[in-house]
Design an enzyme around this catalytic site. Structure first.
Site, PDB file in Angstrom:
ATOM      1  N   HIS A 190       1.132   3.957   1.968  1.00 34.81           N
ATOM      2  CA  HIS A 190       1.546   4.755   3.195  1.00 34.81           C
ATOM      3  C   HIS A 190       2.962   4.913   2.950  1.00 34.81           C
ATOM      4  CE1 HIS A 190      -2.068   4.070   5.859  1.00 34.81           C
ATOM      5  NE2 HIS A 190      -2.140   5.332   5.378  1.00 34.81           N
ATOM      6  N   HIS A 238      -7.530  -1.726   5.514  1.00 33.15           N
ATOM      7  CA  HIS A 238      -6.655  -0.912   6.012  1.00 33.15           C
ATOM      8  C   HIS A 238      -7.387   0.409   6.246  1.00 33.15           C
ATOM      9  CE1 HIS A 238      -3.148   0.604   8.099  1.00 33.15           C
ATOM     10  NE2 HIS A 238      -2.688   1.242   6.753  1.00 33.15           N
ATOM     11  N   ASP A 244      -0.337  -3.837   5.940  1.00 30.67           N
ATOM     12  CA  ASP A 244      -1.043  -3.331   7.021  1.00 30.67           C
ATOM     13  C   ASP A 244      -2.320  -3.842   7.098  1.00 30.67           C
ATOM     14  OD1 ASP A 244       1.390  -2.260   7.405  1.00 30.67           O
ATOM     15  OD2 ASP A 244       0.646  -0.398   7.743  1.00 30.67           O
ATOM     16  N   ASP A 303       5.369   4.775   4.853  1.00 29.49           N
ATOM     17  CA  ASP A 303       6.661   3.665   5.828  1.00 29.49           C
ATOM     18  C   ASP A 303       6.628   2.397   4.834  1.00 29.49           C
ATOM     19  OD1 ASP A 303       4.006   3.329   6.299  1.00 29.49           O
ATOM     20  OD2 ASP A 303       4.380   2.177   8.213  1.00 29.49           O
ATOM     21  N   HIS A 347       0.862  -1.114  -0.028  1.00 30.14           N
ATOM     22  CA  HIS A 347      -0.142  -0.061   0.034  1.00 30.14           C
ATOM     23  C   HIS A 347       0.911   1.359   0.119  1.00 30.14           C
ATOM     24  CE1 HIS A 347       0.870  -0.502   4.213  1.00 30.14           C
ATOM     25  NE2 HIS A 347       0.669   0.699   4.557  1.00 30.14           N
ATOM     26  N   HIS A 349       6.153  -5.355  11.768  1.00 36.26           N
ATOM     27  CA  HIS A 349       5.556  -3.974  11.709  1.00 36.26           C
ATOM     28  C   HIS A 349       5.136  -3.654  13.184  1.00 36.26           C
ATOM     29  CE1 HIS A 349       2.625  -0.964  10.419  1.00 36.26           C
ATOM     30  NE2 HIS A 349       3.350  -0.807   9.572  1.00 36.26           N
TER      31      HIS A 349
END
Length: 354
Positions: free
Chosen positions: A64, A161, A243, A66, A62, A310
């Protein structure tokens, strides 16, 4: 196969954990695959046994930061070392990567293909000059067949998520069964003198024999490879989740996997004032999972082993007594729900042979 955890932290990096990245290597291939590419993944690779030039495919779960802020820099470096790289990811991956490269006026030493896992064909926008244009990959009944090569087939599905996110299944192909050479040698020994006269070493025929070719003995009788090969060895199945607070859309695709890689961002530790229910509620609100949630999913799919990653930057990933105690507690929370002690709390640069 092997797993190398390059980064195991969530959101903000810490002194002991980097942003998310995982490398998977195969025993008979020089290439390796990278799953997610958080900031400073290049630095982690420099500390690892994997050469950056081996990375041939990158899979992003994804968008994001990080999980993807290290991608443009790694691609730029990578294509100074190899001719081509493939990048796969959710809707938006083309827009993100193209615009960073275009906006920074970056020229690549090789070519890049960006494959977007989408529900629709792409809207035309400006590609990078070193990009080989690719159509979007569309799902079949909710499942994307992402990539197939000599090593494995990779599938993906959406998981829940706070933004669109993917879980990947890496299904290694079955390998050829063992050739029972101890049964073949007596067949050759019967004709030792004949082979000597022919100036032929019968063992030189084995490579073709393994591939399905027959061997004709000096008396005209025929040996078939199927009679001397053990059954094929099933390939490993590895599930790599991005995530998520709800991975259950992956359940049937993940059944019986050898390895489940599942996030465990937050945990209710014995020193925490909150209740387990409060921690889980807050974790889910942020789109994440607790160790117990990971354990329940692992049990439901019959995973043989679980690797947790994570983690919140609050949880150190070093050899300090505090870090070891915390990670043991997190591991045990997963074990209690999973019903097995086959749980590992991954640290940066941990490498595991499968």
């Amino acid at each position: 196969m092997s797993l190398l955890f390059l980064g195991t932290c969530s959101a903000q990096p810490s002194l002991t954990r980097n942003h998310s990245a995982l490398a998977i290597t195969f025993p008979s291939a020089s290439d390796c695959y990278l799953f997610d590419c958080g900031e400073a993944t290049q630095h982690q690779l420099l500390k690892s046994p994997i050469k950056t030039s081996r990375i041939s495919k990158i899979f992003i779960t994804h968008l994001h930061g990080d999980h993807c802020f290290g991608l443009p820099g790694l691609v730029s470096t990578l294509l100074q070392q190899r001719q081509h790289v493939d990048v796969y990811g959710p809707e938006g991956i083309k827009f993100y990567l193209r615009n960073v490269l275009l906006g920074s006026l970056s020229r690549l030493g090789g070519t890049i293909s960006i494959f977007e896992l989408s529900h629709q064909h792409p809207v035309t926008d400006e590609p990078h000059s070193d990009e080989l244009l690719q159509s979007n990959i569309l799902p079949n009944n909710g499942t994307w067949t992402v990539s197939t090569d000599d090593q494995c087939t990779i599938y993906a599905r959406e998981i829940k998520h706070t933004i669109p996110c993917l879980g990947y299944v890496v299904q290694q192909h079955a390998s050829q069964g063992r050739l029972r050479i101890e049964e073949l040698k007596p067949q050759f020994e019967k004709f030792k003198q004949e082979y000597k006269k022919m100036k032929l070493n019968p063992m030189t025929q084995l490579s073709g024999f393994k591939s399905g070719q027959s061997i004709v003995l000096p008396d005209g009788s025929v040996l078939e490879s199927k009679d001397y090969l053990d059954p094929p060895v099933p390939g490993k199945k590895i599930v790599v989740l991005g995530d998520t607070c709800d991975p259950w859309n992956m359940q049937d695709l993940s059944m019986g996997c050898d390895i489940l890689i599942h996030e465990a961002t937050n945990a209710k530790l014995s020193s925490d004032p909150e209740t387990e229910e409060q921690v889980q509620q807050t974790t889910i609100q942020h789109g994440h999972s607790t160790p117990q949630m990971a354990g329940r999913f692992a049990k439901a799919i019959g995973a043989k082993k679980v690797y947790l990653n994570h983690f919140s930057h609050r949880y150190k990933g070093d050899d300090s007594e505090e870090a070891i105690q915390v990670m043991q507690e997190i591991r045990q929370l997963c074990v209690l729900e999973y019903g097995s002690d086959q749980v590992v709390t991954a640290r940066d640069l941990d490498c595991f042979a499968l």
